[in-house]
Design an enzyme around this catalytic site. Structure first.
Site, PDB file in Angstrom:
ATOM      1  N   LYS A  81       1.005  -1.251   0.081  1.00 37.42           N
ATOM      2  CA  LYS A  81      -0.010   0.019  -0.101  1.00 37.42           C
ATOM      3  C   LYS A  81       0.960   1.168   0.238  1.00 37.42           C
ATOM      4  CE  LYS A  81       1.066   1.374   4.388  1.00 37.42           C
ATOM      5  NZ  LYS A  81       1.766   2.426   4.964  1.00 37.42           N
ATOM      6  N   ASP A  88      -1.657  -0.957  10.636  1.00 32.59           N
ATOM      7  CA  ASP A  88      -2.211  -0.887   9.097  1.00 32.59           C
ATOM      8  C   ASP A  88      -2.566  -2.153   8.475  1.00 32.59           C
ATOM      9  OD1 ASP A  88       0.996  -0.070   7.469  1.00 32.59           O
ATOM     10  OD2 ASP A  88       0.286  -1.856   8.710  1.00 32.59           O
TER      11      ASP A  88
HETATM   12  C1  LIG Z   1       3.346   4.254   9.706  1.00 38.40           C
HETATM   13  C2  LIG Z   1       2.381   3.632   9.052  1.00 38.40           C
HETATM   14  C3  LIG Z   1       1.428   4.626   8.316  1.00 38.40           C
HETATM   15  O1  LIG Z   1       0.297   3.908   7.680  1.00 38.40           O
HETATM   16  O2  LIG Z   1       2.524   2.625   7.976  1.00 38.40           O
HETATM   17  P1  LIG Z   1       4.165   2.206   7.549  1.00 38.40           P
HETATM   18  O3  LIG Z   1       4.893   3.490   7.263  1.00 38.40           O
HETATM   19  O4  LIG Z   1       4.610   1.387   8.747  1.00 38.40           O
HETATM   20  O5  LIG Z   1       3.977   1.129   6.423  1.00 38.40           O
HETATM   21  C4  LIG Z   1       1.411   2.739  10.251  1.00 38.40           C
HETATM   22  O6  LIG Z   1       1.052   3.758  11.129  1.00 38.40           O
HETATM   23  C5  LIG Z   1       2.358   1.773  10.754  1.00 38.40           C
HETATM   24  O7  LIG Z   1       1.480   0.680  11.073  1.00 38.40           O
HETATM   25  P2  LIG Z   1       2.311  -0.582  11.602  1.00 38.40           P
HETATM   26  O8  LIG Z   1       3.581  -0.879  10.903  1.00 38.40           O
HETATM   27  O9  LIG Z   1       1.220  -1.909  11.499  1.00 38.40           O
HETATM   28  O10 LIG Z   1       2.689  -0.200  13.082  1.00 38.40           O
HETATM   29  P3  LIG Z   1       2.615  -1.306  14.197  1.00 38.40           P
HETATM   30  O11 LIG Z   1       3.524  -2.329  13.951  1.00 38.40           O
HETATM   31  O12 LIG Z   1       1.076  -1.301  14.867  1.00 38.40           O
HETATM   32  O13 LIG Z   1       3.429  -0.291  15.367  1.00 38.40           O
HETATM   33  C6  LIG Z   1       5.040  -0.017  15.061  1.00 38.40           C
HETATM   34  C7  LIG Z   1       5.148   1.194  16.043  1.00 38.40           C
HETATM   35  O14 LIG Z   1       4.823   2.240  15.367  1.00 38.40           O
HETATM   36  C8  LIG Z   1       4.314   3.392  16.181  1.00 38.40           C
HETATM   37  N1  LIG Z   1       2.800   3.521  15.850  1.00 38.40           N
HETATM   38  C9  LIG Z   1       2.186   2.898  14.909  1.00 38.40           C
HETATM   39  C10 LIG Z   1       0.770   3.080  14.556  1.00 38.40           C
HETATM   40  C11 LIG Z   1       0.319   4.302  15.040  1.00 38.40           C
HETATM   41  N2  LIG Z   1      -0.963   4.716  14.750  1.00 38.40           N
HETATM   42  N3  LIG Z   1       0.901   5.055  15.936  1.00 38.40           N
HETATM   43  C12 LIG Z   1       2.122   4.748  16.501  1.00 38.40           C
HETATM   44  O15 LIG Z   1       2.671   5.420  17.162  1.00 38.40           O
HETATM   45  C13 LIG Z   1       4.149   2.808  17.457  1.00 38.40           C
HETATM   46  O16 LIG Z   1       5.607   3.092  18.200  1.00 38.40           O
HETATM   47  C14 LIG Z   1       4.362   1.185  17.423  1.00 38.40           C
HETATM   48  O17 LIG Z   1       5.113   0.473  18.501  1.00 38.40           O
HETATM   49  N1  LIG Z   2       5.666 -11.057   6.667  1.00 35.10           N
HETATM   50  C1  LIG Z   2       6.813 -10.110   6.982  1.00 35.10           C
HETATM   51  N2  LIG Z   2       7.108  -9.359   5.956  1.00 35.10           N
HETATM   52  C2  LIG Z   2       7.952  -8.261   6.141  1.00 35.10           C
HETATM   53  N3  LIG Z   2       8.274  -8.020   7.592  1.00 35.10           N
HETATM   54  C3  LIG Z   2       7.752  -8.742   8.633  1.00 35.10           C
HETATM   55  C4  LIG Z   2       7.092  -9.889   8.125  1.00 35.10           C
HETATM   56  N4  LIG Z   2       6.539 -10.410   9.435  1.00 35.10           N
HETATM   57  C5  LIG Z   2       7.348  -9.719  10.369  1.00 35.10           C
HETATM   58  N5  LIG Z   2       7.986  -8.523   9.899  1.00 35.10           N
HETATM   59  C6  LIG Z   2       8.819  -7.514  10.504  1.00 35.10           C
HETATM   60  O1  LIG Z   2       7.986  -6.229  10.342  1.00 35.10           O
HETATM   61  C7  LIG Z   2       8.799  -5.351  10.072  1.00 35.10           C
HETATM   62  C8  LIG Z   2       8.536  -4.692   8.727  1.00 35.10           C
HETATM   63  O2  LIG Z   2       7.315  -4.444   8.515  1.00 35.10           O
HETATM   64  P1  LIG Z   2       6.817  -4.012   7.047  1.00 35.10           P
HETATM   65  O3  LIG Z   2       5.295  -3.990   7.004  1.00 35.10           O
HETATM   66  O4  LIG Z   2       7.436  -4.465   5.953  1.00 35.10           O
HETATM   67  O5  LIG Z   2       7.134  -2.384   7.231  1.00 35.10           O
HETATM   68  P2  LIG Z   2       6.241  -1.242   6.552  1.00 35.10           P
HETATM   69  O6  LIG Z   2       5.029  -1.212   7.211  1.00 35.10           O
HETATM   70  O7  LIG Z   2       7.161  -0.101   7.178  1.00 35.10           O
HETATM   71  O8  LIG Z   2       6.532  -1.160   5.286  1.00 35.10           O
HETATM   72  C9  LIG Z   2      10.476  -5.731  10.175  1.00 35.10           C
HETATM   73  O9  LIG Z   2      10.680  -5.516  11.167  1.00 35.10           O
HETATM   74  C10 LIG Z   2      10.057  -7.405  10.047  1.00 35.10           C
HETATM   75  O10 LIG Z   2      10.954  -7.993  10.747  1.00 35.10           O
END
Ligand SMILES: C[C@@](CO)(OP(=O)(O)O)[C@H](O)COP(=O)(O)OP(=O)(O)OC[C@H]1O[C@@H](n2ccc(N)nc2=O)[C@H](O)[C@@H]1O
Ligand SMILES: Nc1ncnc2c1ncn2[C@@H]1O[C@H](COP(=O)(O)OP(=O)(O)O)[C@@H](O)[C@H]1O
Length: 267
Positions: A8, A132
């Site tokens: 996404k 997410d």
């Molecule tokens: C930043 C975003 C934007 O879409 O996406 P990515 O850049 O990772 O793809 C999301 O909020 C990432 O979602 P996700 O990757 O599922 O986050 P999680 O594993 O739930 O949380 C990882 C860490 O991000 C922070 N976190 C996440 C989501 C949120 N709404 N507030 C937060 O503060 C927290 O510190 C949490 O411990």
């Molecule tokens: N199936 C998976 N694919 C990618 N990362 C994973 C998976 N399972 C656990 N992880 C852990 O999640 C983190 C990355 O998540 P990812 O969704 O790829 O990041 P982002 O949301 O920032 O694109 C890494 O720390 C990785 O070790």
């Protein structure tokens, strides 16, 4: 059974307040893009996880696919499975690849074992695996709010444009990215801005992570500028980064970026 989890991008990302649980409330538009993993599960004598393609940091036992399996297994009879994940979606890139794998695995279990789970039930499992993750259950453009796991419908179809995604050789920790942002209400409503033509998005639809993340990793800002110089109508970092996407009317030439970044055309 085999499924192909997609990534996404975030179109707009406003971090509005810090929650008592340590997470942040945000608003964003999630948009699915055609960069895919491949995920297969076959009934087996014991649970096994293997992967190929991009190396996934951490122990396979902690993979989000396994976490999804264990979560659903708490409520449903599931056989042991041999699970293989071919990883193609860049990791820690702001593309939600891990969350996509978990959500698609919930959908795979539901279909393969006839669990009759509703969309809401699958979204509730996904919410427990990541902020997410729930988006990928219905996997269509949505306006997301609260932690990013509550949704409102949005009419957004970018299929007549060319979306290009650039993944520079930079890794951004999501938690670190959040720690670098001061939450505040957005100047303009994303719900209103997303209805505007793409040509009116530049400098109005913003990603609140960009200032701090590009300050730490200037290459990300340089990639974004390159996309505009190549003719992008709109360009932005996705999520917490490091990937950057551009929306073009026609296929651009970005050969100069391919030397040090992974470039995905027509996603
Ligand atoms: C930043 C975003 C934007 O879409 O996406 P990515 O850049 O990772 O793809 C999301 O909020 C990432 O979602 P996700 O990757 O599922 O986050 P999680 O594993 O739930 O949380 C990882 C860490 O991000 C922070 N976190 C996440 C989501 C949120 N709404 N507030 C937060 O503060 C927290 O510190 C949490 O411990
Ligand atoms: N199936 C998976 N694919 C990618 N990362 C994973 C998976 N399972 C656990 N992880 C852990 O999640 C983190 C990355 O998540 P990812 O969704 O790829 O990041 P982002 O949301 O920032 O694109 C890494 O720390 C990785 O070790």
């Amino acid at each position: 059974m085999i499924v192909f989890p997609n990534a996404k991008i975030n179109i707009g990302l406003n971090i509005t307040e810090k929650r008592a649980d340590g997470y942040h409330n945000l608003e964003t538009v999630f948009y699915p893009v055609k960069i895919n993993d491949a995920l297969e599960a076959i009934t087996a004598p014991q649970l096994n996880f293997s992967s190929s393609g991009i190396n996934i940091p951490g122990d396979g036992a902690n993979n989000l696919c396994i976490k999804a399996y264990e979560l659903v297994k708490l409520d449903h009879n599931l056989p042991a499975l041999d699970i293989h994940l071919h990883k193609h979606i860049p990791i820690g890139a702001g593309l939600g690849g891990g969350s996509a794998d978990a959500a698609f695995f919930i959908k795979l279990l539901n279909q393969q074992f006839g669990l009759n789970l509703s969309v809401e039930a699958m979204q509730n499992y996904a919410r427990q695996l990541g902020a997410d993750c729930a988006f990928f259950i219905e996997n269509k453009p949505v306006y997301a709010f609260e932690k990013g796991d509550q949704f409102e419908q949005v009419e957004l179809d970018l299929s007549k444009y060319v979306i290009v995604l650039v993944m520079p050789p930079v890794h951004v920790s999501t938690a670190d990215a959040y720690s670098g942002v001061k939450p505040e209400q957005a100047a303009e409503s994303l719900k209103d801005l997303i209805k505007l033509p793409v040509t009116e998005w530049k400098d109005r639809i913003k990603n609140d992570f960009e200032k701090s993340v590009t300050g730490k990793y200037p290459l990300i800002g340089e990639v974004k500028q390159s996309l505009y110089e190549a003719g992008a109508l709109y360009a932005s970092m996705s999520g917490s980064g490091a990937s950057v996407f551009g929306v073009f009317e026609t296929l651009p030439s970005l050969k100069h970026l391919e030397a040090e970044s992974s470039v995905f055309y027509n996603v």
